[in-house]
Every structure is written in structure tokens, then in C-alpha cells.
Design a protein around this motif. Structure first.
Motif, PDB file in Angstrom:
ATOM      1  N   GLY A   3       0.838  -1.199  -0.073  1.00 26.46           N
ATOM      2  CA  GLY A   3      -0.085  -0.092   0.048  1.00 26.46           C
ATOM      3  C   GLY A   3       0.700   1.310  -0.040  1.00 26.46           C
ATOM      4  N   TYR A   4       2.112   1.059  -0.054  1.00 26.88           N
ATOM      5  CA  TYR A   4       3.148   2.299   0.197  1.00 26.88           C
ATOM      6  C   TYR A   4       3.969   2.246  -1.091  1.00 26.88           C
ATOM      7  N   THR A   5       4.222   3.754  -1.532  1.00 27.42           N
ATOM      8  CA  THR A   5       5.118   3.578  -2.561  1.00 27.42           C
ATOM      9  C   THR A   5       6.479   3.966  -2.414  1.00 27.42           C
ATOM     10  N   SER A   6       7.361   3.136  -2.869  1.00 25.35           N
ATOM     11  CA  SER A   6       8.913   3.341  -2.641  1.00 25.35           C
ATOM     12  C   SER A   6       9.301   4.553  -3.330  1.00 25.35           C
ATOM     13  N   VAL A   7       9.945   5.585  -2.676  1.00 24.83           N
ATOM     14  CA  VAL A   7      10.585   6.481  -3.116  1.00 24.83           C
ATOM     15  C   VAL A   7      11.978   6.735  -2.608  1.00 24.83           C
ATOM     16  N   PRO A   8      13.224   6.234  -3.633  1.00 21.89           N
ATOM     17  CA  PRO A   8      14.473   6.642  -3.129  1.00 21.89           C
ATOM     18  C   PRO A   8      14.847   7.570  -3.351  1.00 21.89           C
ATOM     19  N   LEU A   9      15.687   8.288  -2.253  1.00 22.76           N
ATOM     20  CA  LEU A   9      16.213   9.530  -2.152  1.00 22.76           C
ATOM     21  C   LEU A   9      17.693   9.535  -1.368  1.00 22.76           C
ATOM     22  N   TRP A  10      18.630  10.362  -2.170  1.00 20.22           N
ATOM     23  CA  TRP A  10      20.011  10.256  -1.980  1.00 20.22           C
ATOM     24  C   TRP A  10      20.036  11.313  -0.691  1.00 20.22           C
ATOM     25  N   GLU A  11      20.855  10.936   0.212  1.00 16.66           N
ATOM     26  CA  GLU A  11      21.154  11.932   1.545  1.00 16.66           C
ATOM     27  C   GLU A  11      22.636  12.094   1.589  1.00 16.66           C
ATOM     28  N   CYS A  12      22.970  13.273   1.946  1.00 18.76           N
ATOM     29  CA  CYS A  12      24.381  13.594   2.340  1.00 18.76           C
ATOM     30  C   CYS A  12      24.826  13.384   3.710  1.00 18.76           C
ATOM     31  N   GLU A  13      25.571  12.512   4.119  1.00 18.68           N
ATOM     32  CA  GLU A  13      25.953  12.269   5.208  1.00 18.68           C
ATOM     33  C   GLU A  13      27.441  12.279   5.776  1.00 18.68           C
ATOM     34  N   PRO A  14      27.985  12.725   6.841  1.00 18.40           N
ATOM     35  CA  PRO A  14      29.195  13.002   7.240  1.00 18.40           C
ATOM     36  C   PRO A  14      29.981  11.700   7.304  1.00 18.40           C
ATOM     37  N   LEU A  15      31.194  11.793   7.183  1.00 18.16           N
ATOM     38  CA  LEU A  15      32.149  10.610   7.308  1.00 18.16           C
ATOM     39  C   LEU A  15      33.393  11.054   7.976  1.00 18.16           C
ATOM     40  N   ALA A  16      33.800  10.391   8.894  1.00 20.47           N
ATOM     41  CA  ALA A  16      35.234  10.670   9.713  1.00 20.47           C
ATOM     42  C   ALA A  16      36.302  10.252   8.761  1.00 20.47           C
ATOM     43  N   ALA A  17      37.321  10.870   9.126  1.00 21.22           N
ATOM     44  CA  ALA A  17      38.603  10.802   8.447  1.00 21.22           C
ATOM     45  C   ALA A  17      38.973   9.023   8.453  1.00 21.22           C
ATOM     46  N   HIS A  18      39.385   8.371   7.187  1.00 18.63           N
ATOM     47  CA  HIS A  18      39.747   7.216   6.961  1.00 18.63           C
ATOM     48  C   HIS A  18      38.719   6.105   7.060  1.00 18.63           C
ATOM     49  N   ALA A  19      37.582   6.306   7.275  1.00 16.47           N
ATOM     50  CA  ALA A  19      36.589   5.712   7.794  1.00 16.47           C
ATOM     51  C   ALA A  19      35.849   5.163   6.342  1.00 16.47           C
ATOM     52  N   PRO A  20      35.376   3.799   6.331  1.00 17.29           N
ATOM     53  CA  PRO A  20      34.663   3.172   5.255  1.00 17.29           C
ATOM     54  C   PRO A  20      33.477   3.897   4.809  1.00 17.29           C
ATOM     55  N   PRO A  21      32.924   3.926   3.934  1.00 14.25           N
ATOM     56  CA  PRO A  21      33.393   3.169   2.527  1.00 14.25           C
ATOM     57  C   PRO A  21      34.272   4.171   1.663  1.00 14.25           C
ATOM     58  N   CYS A  22      34.350   5.379   2.136  1.00 11.36           N
ATOM     59  CA  CYS A  22      35.084   6.323   1.233  1.00 11.36           C
ATOM     60  C   CYS A  22      36.749   6.366   1.558  1.00 11.36           C
ATOM     61  N   ARG A  23      37.078   6.200   2.835  1.00 11.38           N
ATOM     62  CA  ARG A  23      38.485   6.067   3.466  1.00 11.38           C
ATOM     63  C   ARG A  23      39.060   7.614   2.959  1.00 11.38           C
ATOM     64  N   TYR A  24      38.429   8.799   3.215  1.00 12.53           N
ATOM     65  CA  TYR A  24      38.954   9.798   2.724  1.00 12.53           C
ATOM     66  C   TYR A  24      40.186  10.404   3.882  1.00 12.53           C
ATOM     67  N   GLY A  25      40.978  11.123   3.205  1.00 11.48           N
ATOM     68  CA  GLY A  25      42.397  11.386   4.127  1.00 11.48           C
ATOM     69  C   GLY A  25      41.756  12.456   5.279  1.00 11.48           C
ATOM     70  N   GLY A  26      40.712  12.985   5.317  1.00  9.74           N
ATOM     71  CA  GLY A  26      40.199  13.893   6.215  1.00  9.74           C
ATOM     72  C   GLY A  26      38.737  13.739   6.319  1.00  9.74           C
ATOM     73  N   PRO A  27      38.097  14.385   7.256  1.00 14.38           N
ATOM     74  CA  PRO A  27      36.581  14.118   7.239  1.00 14.38           C
ATOM     75  C   PRO A  27      35.919  14.733   5.964  1.00 14.38           C
ATOM     76  N   GLY A  28      34.502  14.226   5.606  1.00 19.28           N
ATOM     77  CA  GLY A  28      34.155  14.504   4.583  1.00 19.28           C
ATOM     78  C   GLY A  28      32.535  13.885   4.592  1.00 19.28           C
ATOM     79  N   TYR A  29      32.248  14.120   3.282  1.00 21.96           N
ATOM     80  CA  TYR A  29      30.904  13.663   3.177  1.00 21.96           C
ATOM     81  C   TYR A  29      30.436  12.571   2.177  1.00 21.96           C
ATOM     82  N   TYR A  30      29.610  11.760   1.930  1.00 23.88           N
ATOM     83  CA  TYR A  30      29.264  10.723   0.966  1.00 23.88           C
ATOM     84  C   TYR A  30      27.974  10.580   0.876  1.00 23.88           C
ATOM     85  N   ASN A  31      27.192  10.250  -0.009  1.00 23.98           N
ATOM     86  CA  ASN A  31      25.916   9.850  -0.533  1.00 23.98           C
ATOM     87  C   ASN A  31      25.433   8.655  -0.199  1.00 23.98           C
ATOM     88  N   VAL A  32      24.302   8.612   0.565  1.00 20.45           N
ATOM     89  CA  VAL A  32      23.725   7.153   0.795  1.00 20.45           C
ATOM     90  C   VAL A  32      22.379   7.242   0.308  1.00 20.45           C
TER      91      VAL A  32
END
Length: 94
Positions: free
Chosen positions: A39-68
């Protein structure tokens, strides 16, 4: 030197409007664990989330953001976030 600043800006920036290229998007091998009820419609939406330095999945050299990619569920009167789908994209947020 200018190129390294440009690359750092892309890695730490947020707010782009373009969808990621296919090679920038990583997909989970398993099926998504989130789904909308009947009864519900699926709506996929990208969200910008913070990411700590060297954390997966992106492993940036410093803190950054990635899309989920989150799955939202919508009915006539209800709209809620069912959670992340397991799909993500490193780089500028969009």
C-alpha cells in the motif's frame, strides 16, 4: 599544488546536483534489507551524510561527506524513511 586543492575540495565538498557516474557508485551484493509495506510507494532519495577521516566506505584522508541512498515509503497521508538501502557514492553530495 592547485590540483591537490581542487581534489581536496571535491572530496570534502557537499551540495552538487549531478548524479554519480556508474563507476563511482558502489552496490551491496545482497538485496536491500529495507522495503515498504503493502500500500506504500517506494521513493528512493539520496542523503548527504558526514564521514570521519579514513572511515569506510570512502576512506578520505580527512573528514568529508558521502551520498547514501535511503528508501522512503509514501502513502496518501504518511511519508517516512525506511532506512539506507546499502547503495552509496563517494564524492560531492548531490
Amino acid at each position: 599544488m592547485g590540483i591537490s586543492f581542487l581534489a581536496t575540495g571535491f572530496m570534502l565538498g557537499c551540495g552538487g546536483v549531478e548524479a554519480p557516474r556508474a563507476e563511482e557508485v558502489a552496490f551491496e551484493q545482497e538485496q536491500s534489507l529495507v522495503a515498504c509495506p503493502s500500500g506504500y510507494t517506494s521513493v528512493p532519495l539520496w542523503e548527504c551524510e558526514p564521514l570521519a577521516a579514513h572511515a569506510p566506505p570512502c576512506r578520505y584522508g580527512g573528514p568529508g561527506y558521502y551520498n547514501v541512498l535511503h528508501l522512503y515509503c509514501q502513502s496518501g497521508t504518511d511519508f517516512y524513511d525506511a532506512g539506507p538501502t546499502g547503495t552509496y557514492a563517494c564524492g560531492d553530495c548531490f
